[in-house]
Design an enzyme around this catalytic site. Sequence first.
Site, short mmCIF file in Angstrom:
data_model
loop_
_atom_site.label_atom_id
_atom_site.label_comp_id
_atom_site.label_asym_id
_atom_site.label_seq_id
_atom_site.Cartn_x
_atom_site.Cartn_y
_atom_site.Cartn_z
N PRO A 14 112.67 50.29 132.57
CG PRO A 14 110.40 49.85 132.41
CD PRO A 14 111.71 49.43 131.86
N GLY A 51 113.85 48.40 138.27
CA GLY A 51 113.52 47.08 138.80
C GLY A 51 113.44 45.97 137.80
CB THR A 52 113.41 45.81 134.14
OG1 THR A 52 114.39 46.83 133.90
CG2 THR A 52 112.03 46.43 134.10
N GLY A 53 115.99 44.60 136.14
CA GLY A 53 117.14 43.71 136.18
C GLY A 53 118.33 44.16 135.37
CB THR A 62 122.13 46.52 138.51
OG1 THR A 62 121.82 47.90 138.31
CG2 THR A 62 123.45 46.41 139.27
CG HIS A 71 83.69 55.07 147.80
ND1 HIS A 71 83.54 56.39 147.47
CD2 HIS A 71 84.84 54.68 147.18
CE1 HIS A 71 84.53 56.78 146.70
NE2 HIS A 71 85.35 55.76 146.52
CD GLU A 72 86.54 51.19 147.99
OE1 GLU A 72 86.84 50.80 146.84
OE2 GLU A 72 86.96 52.26 148.46
CG HIS A 89 85.15 52.36 142.94
ND1 HIS A 89 85.23 53.32 141.96
CD2 HIS A 89 85.54 52.97 144.10
CE1 HIS A 89 85.64 54.46 142.48
NE2 HIS A 89 85.83 54.28 143.79
CG ASP A 149 87.98 57.17 143.32
OD1 ASP A 149 88.95 56.41 143.17
OD2 ASP A 149 87.07 56.97 144.15
#
Length: 634
Positions: free
Chosen positions: A196, A198-200, A202, A417-418, A421, A499
Amino acid sequence: MNLKNLAMWGIIVLLTIGLYNMFKNPQTSQKKNDNLIFSEFLKEVENGRVVEVNIQGNNINGLMSDGKRFTTYSPNYPNLIEKLSETGVSISAAPIDEKMPSLLGVLLSWFPMLLLIAVWIFFMRQMQGGKGGAMGFGRSKAKMMNELKGKVTFNDVAGVEEAKEEVEEVVEFLRDPRKFSRLGGKIPRGCLLVGPPGTGKTLLARAIAGEAGVPFFTISGSDFVEMFVGVGASRVRDMFEQGKKHSPCIIFIDEIDAVGRSRGAGLGGGNDEREQTLNQLLVEMDGFDTNEGVIIIAATNRPDVLDPALLRPGRFDRQVVVSNPDILGREKILKVHAKKISMAKDINLRTIARGTPGFSGADLANLVNESALLAARKNKRVVTNQEFEEAKDKVMMGAERRSMVMTEDEKKLTAYHEGGHALVSFNMPSYDPIHKATIIPRGRALGMVMNLPERDKHGHSIKYLKARLAVCFGGRVAEELIFGKDNISTGAGGGSGSDINQATQLARAMVTKYGMSEELGPVEYGENQEEVFLGRSVTQTQSVSEAVAQKIDKEIRKLVDEGYNEAKKILSSKIDDLHKIAKALLTYETLTGEEIKNLINKNIYPSNKENLKEEEEDQGSALGSIGLKPKIVH
């Protein structure tokens, strides 16, 4: 404006002046002397108005008695000297100047043209990247890495131990090929780094360059393809020619999917520029003329689109998976990046690694950098746990928008609302524990509840996914129970990432991809998929029958309704806990998972709990202050 731009503008100004001087009317320099026709000149001589003449060949210039100077051209007039002498004119004569012009004069006369040619050559070199001049279209753009400048070693790479072992073997082969060749082993032709973003990948390639001790060329996949037909294939040939000259060497191609996509998919047939470039790359890697000692290392996050001929043994002999790090890998990555900042002694990187599951190496580097920036903004000398926590929330949930003005009614609706959740999540044992709940706007959301797994997960059960569906509807159900159906907001909707969108996409994936529907069984049902090819969108359709499509929609609706009803069941039976969480969020704006747990189980508030309990005693009046009463819908 930098010095290079100033120099270019100076050259353009000089070129303009030179061209003006070259093409201006040469007669303008002779405007100081009046031109006389020869007959008028003779009349002026007879009238005695000519005082002095200078004869040079057939050209005559002189002085009138009134002080005016003149020029004229004389034909072969035999008695001209006698007539001038009779009238007392002062006569001087000189031969025609036949000397060659000086070198300076030649340079000055040719300067504008030479300057124009130089500017043309400069722009042609700029268009071709400065390599090979105007005819350097087919030259490779691969750059040789300088080990002395920004050298990276395997000690700077952490969290991808298996991938390091694979590439370390390649480096060791280059250092001591006899160790492997004495048993009949051959050096691998290519190594593909897959993982994926950003996994390093390069960074791992840079470490190979720093450790190998052999020439290391780097190039991007997009550098091969140009608008001119055949340029990409020519650059591939030139790149391998450079590799042969410096053999043994390593060539690193970043984002190889830009040139290595499968051939024959979509428009263009087999004659487009990208496919010619790929064909040349395949031949150079393993054709009749093999390139011994040239190892190709490539990186991509899209291995599924690469051509099968590129992935076969003999070309890319091994594929190295560079995945997201586990908790031990995250801790090692944090240690690498933490060396660059000043941290407090009480910071435990293992704790930070445990709280960042799913983070890639780039995410962790960003986390450390953000914490250092936050500490500097507060004028601190060291980075503390507080900055790491704030940076983690910023990376995971987005930056706070405290400047956003919200009314009291909007805050109360967001809090419930939060709170819905959070409460549903708290009562679903199979779901991830709550990390933090907040009603401070972050990113594009007015509030957020963040859940973090206790350990790294590589798969999810049906029980977990159904709990996720219930949590998605916790906010909408809480609004409906407290404020009524006529007063629910758009907080649960709003497009991608909302949601309802998350619940619908999850239910669709459970039915069509994961085979979790009893009605449809363990069968994958494809959908319309679009693939970009040559700048155009090519649709690949995997159609299903109308009857199956209706069953899919029915099963999706069934899963969504189950999640909605589970959320309503939990919130209806624990409405008092919902009021507690909402009131605490209104007071403190942010609650941690531990604070929510203590609030529900032990009735312990984070701070100022006595004042909050006094407010809780008259809960009905608190709700009545906003003109609404609890409304339970069965």
